[in-house]
Design an enzyme around this catalytic site. Structure first.
Site, PDB file in Angstrom:
ATOM      1  N   TYR A 114       0.934  -1.082  -0.037  1.00  0.00           N
ATOM      2  CA  TYR A 114       0.143  -0.020  -0.140  1.00  0.00           C
ATOM      3  C   TYR A 114       0.880   1.154  -0.014  1.00  0.00           C
ATOM      4  O   TYR A 114       2.117   1.065   0.047  1.00  0.00           O
ATOM      5  CB  TYR A 114      -1.030   0.043   1.265  1.00  0.00           C
ATOM      6  CG  TYR A 114      -2.023  -1.110   1.100  1.00  0.00           C
ATOM      7  CD1 TYR A 114      -3.224  -0.547   0.430  1.00  0.00           C
ATOM      8  CD2 TYR A 114      -1.661  -2.354   1.579  1.00  0.00           C
ATOM      9  CE1 TYR A 114      -4.299  -1.657   0.485  1.00  0.00           C
ATOM     10  CE2 TYR A 114      -2.982  -3.141   1.256  1.00  0.00           C
ATOM     11  CZ  TYR A 114      -4.302  -3.055   0.797  1.00  0.00           C
ATOM     12  OH  TYR A 114      -5.223  -4.015   0.664  1.00  0.00           O
ATOM     13  N   HIS A 115       0.331   2.421  -0.026  1.00  0.00           N
ATOM     14  CA  HIS A 115       0.929   3.647  -0.228  1.00  0.00           C
ATOM     15  C   HIS A 115       1.861   3.744   1.127  1.00  0.00           C
ATOM     16  O   HIS A 115       1.642   3.353   2.099  1.00  0.00           O
ATOM     17  CB  HIS A 115       0.133   4.794  -0.431  1.00  0.00           C
ATOM     18  CG  HIS A 115      -0.825   5.110   0.548  1.00  0.00           C
ATOM     19  ND1 HIS A 115      -2.091   4.323   0.687  1.00  0.00           N
ATOM     20  CD2 HIS A 115      -0.796   5.731   1.825  1.00  0.00           C
ATOM     21  CE1 HIS A 115      -2.763   4.767   1.691  1.00  0.00           C
ATOM     22  NE2 HIS A 115      -2.012   5.673   2.407  1.00  0.00           N
ATOM     23  N   GLY A 116       3.055   4.353   0.950  1.00  0.00           N
ATOM     24  CA  GLY A 116       3.724   4.979   1.979  1.00  0.00           C
ATOM     25  C   GLY A 116       5.028   3.823   2.295  1.00  0.00           C
ATOM     26  O   GLY A 116       5.552   4.111   3.398  1.00  0.00           O
TER      27      GLY A 116
END
Length: 197
Positions: A114-116
């Site tokens: 997922y992002h980050g």
């Protein structure tokens, strides 16, 4: 040595496989064309594959071109994947922004980030200094996996977790620093660890 047509056919097959994997993992996807044109995670991995091939040549001009290509992709997608990183098939980054994958990272097949997420290093030496992520692992938003740790096959890393020790196959790691729980977080529902904060 593969013929140019074989390389093109292999690339098309790989793109189709990536699109199918993205559609399975992203409930917001509407169709392949939209994913093809608008998914920064897919764009980043496709550019990475070209940059990785250049990097693998080992000569200075090829490696310079690989780094420039990777940085161009980063500026467009918000995903930074070092061209030296090894990434398996059907890799998917949901949303993408802020993802960092270091030079000596090794990522298996069917992995989802997922992002980050950061797959970062812990050493300034020219050694294996980034994580190895096993097949089918899921890494939640904002998670940091630091150093040459092993995240086992099918493991889940919770959102914002900081992992500095190995995570066994099929286990879930959550928290700062991450603690490991055996088995899926919610086996009856197979929920993604991205729900954890």
């Amino acid at each position: 040595m593969p013929r140019p047509l074989d390389r093109v056919l292999d690339a098309v097959a790989s793109v189709r496989e990536d699109l199918a994997a993205a559609r399975r993992r992203d409930p917001a996807s509407t169709d392949d064309l939209t994913m093809l044109l608008s998914s920064p995670g897919l764009h980043a991995i496709w550019v990475h594959r070209a940059a990785h091939r250049l990097w693998a040549r080992g000569d200075r001009p090829s490696r310079t071109a690989a780094v420039v290509l990777a940085q161009g992709a980063r500026s467009i997608t918000g995903v930074e994947i070092h061209p030296g990183a090894t990434i398996g098939r059907r890799f998917f980054i949901d949303h993408g922004m802020g993802v960092v994958v270091g030079e000596t990272a090794e990522v298996g097949d069917d992995v989802m980030l997922y992002h980050g997420v950061t797959l970062g290093g812990r050493s300034m030496q020219r050694v294996k200094r980034h994580p190895t992520v096993g097949d089918g692992a899921v890494i939640g938003a904002g998670a940091r996996i630091i150093g040459p740790v092993l995240v086992g096959a099918g493991a889940q890393i919770g959102a914002n977790a900081v992992v500095v020790k190995d995570v066994p196959d099929g286990a879930t790691a959550v928290g700062v620093p991450a603690t490991v729980r055996r088995g899926a977080a919610h086996p009856e529902e197979q929920m993604d660890p991205a729900i954890y904060i």
